[in-house]
Design an enzyme around this catalytic site. Structure first.
Site: not given
Length: 382
Positions: A100, A162, A265, A276
């Site tokens: 990514q 990520h 958070y 997963y």
């Protein structure tokens, strides 16, 4: 003879359907209509302006009307008057194009007319793999010059996942930077590293002294909020002084968050998602001292880039958030009542994996997609 006629008519119908779904169809043939109890209907036509992107990620406009679109491989394409010019910027930094990783977000300084700064977020190749980094530069012709690296997340690692990487400026000119958790959950709740955090810096990378953890022992002074997994969408509401972000959960548990100073958070001690492999990550969906998401999704639509509609061109959408979604292939129109979630409508379903949504300076909404890679303009239609 009758059966042959039926077969011929059926074949002609199937051919017409196939031709009608072709990607070479003239721009503006698709119409979507948004409606809810809260707003008046809005009709828009989807105009495909460009095709054949590979993995577009970010977009930003220059004052002269040019649109810059990043490709994750490390290219920045130049558009003018809604057309690809065939030109690309040179001087782009080397990127860690792994998984990514690569060239990701792009933003212009709020005072670009005065200082000419363009900001790039990207995965930087460093010892040990790659790291989320931010560089600012100026343009000389189509070349990036005067390049200054202002942020590099630590620690780096070899994972190709990520990186976060969205950028946003607030009303005071502070820059917010997303650094994803890079798959290392145990680092996210620790303040001694940059991973799984949203950071706040001056436009040159210096640390504001009113950041929440300045002076805290062993804490990274750029941290604004923590407990994030991998936010890939962020937008600042200038009218209400609010910072919004969406982040990827694992299997379920994607979140829309109102990002506030010093708040936690929750990742990975609190989540609405599971691993997963189907195994639980945490037995908690809420906990004292942890901010609840304004909205969470199960299963995961994979939210990505986002925009806040301020344009008068879409009166029924004004004040709404538009959120790109990769896995479920739609743009989510989120209605809010202040900071509370009201409803979501799915727009542009199944057009493609939607990577980013942005509003141009003249008030139009643009969308970039991958698989297939397109630049699409949403044009209000009567």
């Amino acid at each position: 003879m009758k059966n042959q006629l039926v077969l011929l008519l059926l074949a002609a119908f199937m051919l017409a359907c196939k031709q009608g779904s072709s990607t070479s169809e003239p721009a503006g043939e698709i119409v979507v209509e948004g409606d809810s109890a809260q707003t008046t209907p809005v009709k828009v036509k989807l105009q495909t302006l460009h095709e054949n992107f590979s993995n577009p990620w970010g977009m930003a406009w220059l004052p002269d009307g040019r649109l810059l679109v990043t490709e994750r491989s490390g290219e920045i394409l130049i558009f003018k008057d809604d057309k690809y010019t065939g030109q690309k910027l040179s001087g782009v930094p080397n990127v860690y194009a792994m998984g990514q990783g690569g060239l990701l977000d792009i933003q212009t300084h709020p005072k670009y007319n005065e200082n000419g700064w363009i900001y790039l977020a990207y995965a930087k190749p460093v010892g040990g793999g790659g790291a989320t980094a931010v560089m600012r530069a100026k343009l000389r012709g189509n070349e990036l010059v005067d390049k200054q690296e202002i942020f590099v997340a630590s620690p780096a690692n070899s994972a190709g996942i990520h990186f976060g990487s969205r950028l946003a400026f607030d009303n005071e000119g502070y820059l917010y930077i997303v650094a994803g958790e890079r798959g290392i959950n145990e680092k996210v709740q620790e303040l001694s590293n940059d991973l799984g955090k949203i950071h706040r810096v001056f436009d040159d990378g210096r640390v504001p002294q009113d950041n929440p953890f300045v002076g805290t022992a062993n804490a990274r002074s750029t941290i604004w909020s923590y407990g994030h997994r991998n936010p890939q969408g962020m937008v600042y509401d200038k009218e209400n002084n609010r910072l919004w972000a969406v982040e990827h959960g694992p299997k379920g548990g994607d979140e829309l968050n109102l990002v506030e100073k010093g708040k936690n958070y929750g990742w990975s001690v609190v989540t609405y998602g599971i691993g997963y492999d189907g195994r639980p990550i945490s037995d908690k969906t809420e906990m004292e001292g942890v901010q609840e998401p304004v909205k969470y999704w199960v299963p995961s639509p994979a939210p990505c880039g986002m925009a806040l509609v301020t344009s008068d061109k879409y009166p029924g959408w004004k004040g709404n958030l538009l959120i790109a979604n990769l896995a479920f292939k739609y743009v989510g129109r989120i209605e809010l009542n202040g900071t509370s979630f009201v409803s979501e409508e799915k727009l542009m379903e199944n057009v493609a994996r939607v990577r980013h949504v942005a509003q141009s300076p003249d008030g139009f909404i643009y969308v970039i997609t991958e698989g297939p890679g397109k630049l699409i303009k949403l044009v209000p239609s009567s």
